[in-house]
Design an enzyme around this catalytic site. Structure first.
Site, PDB file in Angstrom:
ATOM      1  N   CYS A   1       0.797  -1.244   0.000  1.00 19.70           N
ATOM      2  CA  CYS A   1       0.000   0.000   0.000  1.00 19.70           C
ATOM      3  C   CYS A   1       0.821   1.282   0.000  1.00 19.70           C
ATOM      4  CB  CYS A   1      -0.930  -0.003   1.212  1.00 19.70           C
ATOM      5  SG  CYS A   1      -2.198  -1.252   1.073  1.00 19.70           S
TER       6      CYS A   1
HETATM    7  C1  UDX Z   1      -1.258   0.153   5.507  1.00 20.81           C
HETATM    8  C2  UDX Z   1      -2.210   1.042   6.351  1.00 20.81           C
HETATM    9  O1  UDX Z   1      -1.732   1.088   7.696  1.00 20.81           O
HETATM   10  C3  UDX Z   1      -3.632   0.523   6.256  1.00 20.81           C
HETATM   11  O2  UDX Z   1      -4.504   1.342   6.990  1.00 20.81           O
HETATM   12  C4  UDX Z   1      -3.975   0.542   4.779  1.00 20.81           C
HETATM   13  O3  UDX Z   1      -5.263   0.341   4.459  1.00 20.81           O
HETATM   14  C5  UDX Z   1      -3.071  -0.427   4.045  1.00 20.81           C
HETATM   15  O4  UDX Z   1      -1.747   0.056   4.170  1.00 20.81           O
HETATM   16  P1  UDX Z   1       0.015  -2.142   5.828  1.00 20.81           P
HETATM   17  O5  UDX Z   1       0.520  -1.968   4.433  1.00 20.81           O
HETATM   18  O6  UDX Z   1      -0.493  -3.486   6.230  1.00 20.81           O
HETATM   19  O7  UDX Z   1      -1.180  -1.122   6.124  1.00 20.81           O
HETATM   20  O8  UDX Z   1       1.232  -1.803   6.790  1.00 20.81           O
HETATM   21  P2  UDX Z   1       1.507  -0.830   8.026  1.00 20.81           P
HETATM   22  O9  UDX Z   1       1.291  -1.526   9.301  1.00 20.81           O
HETATM   23  O10 UDX Z   1       0.804   0.437   7.840  1.00 20.81           O
HETATM   24  O11 UDX Z   1       3.082  -0.625   7.867  1.00 20.81           O
HETATM   25  C6  UDX Z   1       3.644  -0.119   6.641  1.00 20.81           C
HETATM   26  C7  UDX Z   1       5.145  -0.091   6.701  1.00 20.81           C
HETATM   27  O12 UDX Z   1       5.585   0.900   7.620  1.00 20.81           O
HETATM   28  C8  UDX Z   1       5.808  -1.399   7.145  1.00 20.81           C
HETATM   29  O13 UDX Z   1       6.886  -1.672   6.288  1.00 20.81           O
HETATM   30  C9  UDX Z   1       6.285  -1.116   8.548  1.00 20.81           C
HETATM   31  O14 UDX Z   1       7.427  -1.865   8.867  1.00 20.81           O
HETATM   32  C10 UDX Z   1       6.571   0.363   8.480  1.00 20.81           C
HETATM   33  N1  UDX Z   1       6.485   1.062   9.787  1.00 20.81           N
HETATM   34  C11 UDX Z   1       5.294   1.142  10.451  1.00 20.81           C
HETATM   35  C12 UDX Z   1       7.612   1.673  10.339  1.00 20.81           C
HETATM   36  O15 UDX Z   1       8.697   1.650   9.732  1.00 20.81           O
HETATM   37  N2  UDX Z   1       7.503   2.336  11.523  1.00 20.81           N
HETATM   38  C13 UDX Z   1       6.326   2.431  12.194  1.00 20.81           C
HETATM   39  O16 UDX Z   1       6.310   3.098  13.253  1.00 20.81           O
HETATM   40  C14 UDX Z   1       5.189   1.812  11.654  1.00 20.81           C
END
Ligand code: UDX
Length: 442
Positions: free
Chosen positions: A261
């Site tokens: 996403c």
């Molecule tokens: C995301 C959105 O959160 C969700 O609401 C949407 O509909 C789909 O996209 P997702 O892709 O499952 O969800 O992952 P998410 O938990 O948001 O994390 C995205 C990325 O950010 C990951 O690679 C994660 O490792 C990274 N991340 C997240 C960080 O580096 N630091 C953080 O504090 C949080």
């Protein structure tokens, strides 16, 4: 009420199973015959906690899967959950969506009333376009973006923070009532419903993801400064997060965001701004910081060793985040490629078995799990993975790492050095076990 869900990827499958749990009669439609067969046997094609149990509970009762569009003739509501990948220019590729709309047109009769709900992430203006494509048909088109986080998507489905619904005309109560009855459980729980027009609903999805991505790029950029000046970015994030205007979520610095996403949605939003002659200054920077972050971290590793040729690394984490098998835009995979490119030997591990299997398949590893021409091994055991390595690299933010036996790990490795790309380890504990620790901005 009868419901069809077109597309059985992450979004569609969870929507289908979730609505079956609510008691609706659901038919899931997908063009992939193997997948449909598997689903009808109650086997989940992707790893998502709690999903297979729910699938097994409802399959062949009020939930079935098929490759045929015939079932939509009986459906009151049709959810479109097909993929909208990135095209060559960074725009969202809407081919799958439009082809599903064409199939709907070929199947339903013009007079039969249907509500067509777009759950796929689509650029602003797409719902309007779909309605145009369906002109002459007795349908209402509704925008209903999803906010499921992989790994906890089943939990998110049943515990949403908001239900966003976009309509063509807010004066037309019929589709609004139908959508409220689909999500009646959430109404009862007083979950906020945002009832708005198509364009606003479409933009809410991009705005939410791009904002979170921007928060991450902000803290990741500051982590670089923190590293240089001897500050601790984790404490900076903690203190910032104490201000409720900022909040402590999505402020963990690391090697950048990945997944299906954020990278795609940020790029698609850049395109939408450009297509409207608006310079995407901030969002472009978000994307650039993210692209650079993994390179910066790799440089940090390279600077430590000088030459990486022949060095052996344990890369702990393969997927783009914890508790998923999804390798799309995984920073771990980016890092593995960079290490292999420099002649390093990589031993990879992830707690999720299917993430390991997907990695083996992606690199086409042989039975010994070694990639011809490169040196990549995927192991099933963390302790085997760290054996005799010159360094450990953490690429996914698993808290579970802290519960491992670090004394034992310390005895197994060749050189006691850790690069924590997710700032997830308990530094005191790691240092006590004799390791040198390098985090992101700390
Ligand atoms: C995301 C959105 O959160 C969700 O609401 C949407 O509909 C789909 O996209 P997702 O892709 O499952 O969800 O992952 P998410 O938990 O948001 O994390 C995205 C990325 O950010 C990951 O690679 C994660 O490792 C990274 N991340 C997240 C960080 O580096 N630091 C953080 O504090 C949080």
């Amino acid at each position: 009420m009868k419901v069809s869900v077109i597309g059985t990827g992450y979004v569609g499958l969870i929507q289908a199973v979730g609505l079956a749990e609510f008691g609706f009669n659901v038919v899931g439609i997908d063009i992939d015959e193997t997948k449909v067969k598997q689903l009808n046997e109650g086997k989940c094609p992707l790893y998502e906690e709690g999903l297979e149990e729910l699938l097994k509970k409802h399959i062949n009762k009020n939930l079935t899967f098929t490759t045929s569009y015939e079932s939509i003739k009986d459906s009151d509501v049709i959810f479109l959950c097909v993929g909208t990948p990135q095209d060559r220019d960074g725009n969202a590729d809407l081919r799958f969506l439009f082809s599903a709309v064409e199939k709907i047109k070929e199947t339903i009769s013009k007079d039969d009333y249907k509500v067509i709900v777009i759950k796929s992430t689509v650029p602003v203006g797409t719902n309007r376009k779909v309605k145009e494509l369906l002109s002459g048909y007795n349908v209402d088109v509704v925008s209903n973006p999803e906010f499921l986080r992989e790994g906890i998507a089943v939990y998110d489905f049943f515990n949403p923070e908001r239900i966003v619904l976009g309509f063509e005309n807010l004066g037309n109560k019929k589709p609004i009532k139908i959508m409220e009855s689909i999500y009646y459980c959430f109404k009862e729980k007083n979950i906020p419903f945002v009832i708005t027009n198509w364009e606003t609903a479409e933009l809410i999805k991009y705005a939410s993801n791009a904002f979170l991505a921007t928060k991450l790029s902000f803290i990741n950029e500051l982590a670089k400064l923190s590293d240089k000046v001897g500050a601790d970015i984790k404490t900076v994030s903690y203190a910032m997060g104490l201000d409720p205007r900022i909040g402590n979520k999505f402020l963990n610095a690391g090697i950048g965001y990945g997944g299906s996403c954020f990278p795609k949605d940020v790029k698609a939003l850049i395109k939408q701004l450009e297509n409207n002659n608006i310079e995407p200054i901030l969002i472009k920077a978000t994307d650039k910081v993210n692209e650079e972050q993994i390179k910066w971290f790799f440089k940090k590793i390279k600077n430590y060793y000088g030459d990486l040729n022949g060095k052996v690394f344990a890369v702990l984490g393969l997927a783009f985040k914890p508790n998923t098998d999804d390798l799309r835009e995984s920073r771990a995979i980016n890092l593995i490629d960079m290490l292999l490119e420099e002649g390093a030997i990589v031993k990879g591990f992830d707690y999720v078995k299917k993430a390991r299997e997907n990695t083996i398949n992606m690199y086409k590893l042989d039975k010994t799990r070694a990639f011809y021409g490169y040196n990549l091994y995927i192991l099933d055991d963390l302790y085997e993975t760290v054996k005799d390595v010159d360094g450990i690299i953490i690429t996914v933010e698993y808290d579970r790492f802290n519960k491992e036996d670090w004394e034992r790990i310390s005895d197994l490795v060749k050189e006691k050095v850790i690069f924590d790309g997710r700032n997830v380890l308990d530094v005191e504990k790691i240092k006590k076990s004799g390791f040198k620790y390098y985090g992101v901005g700390r």
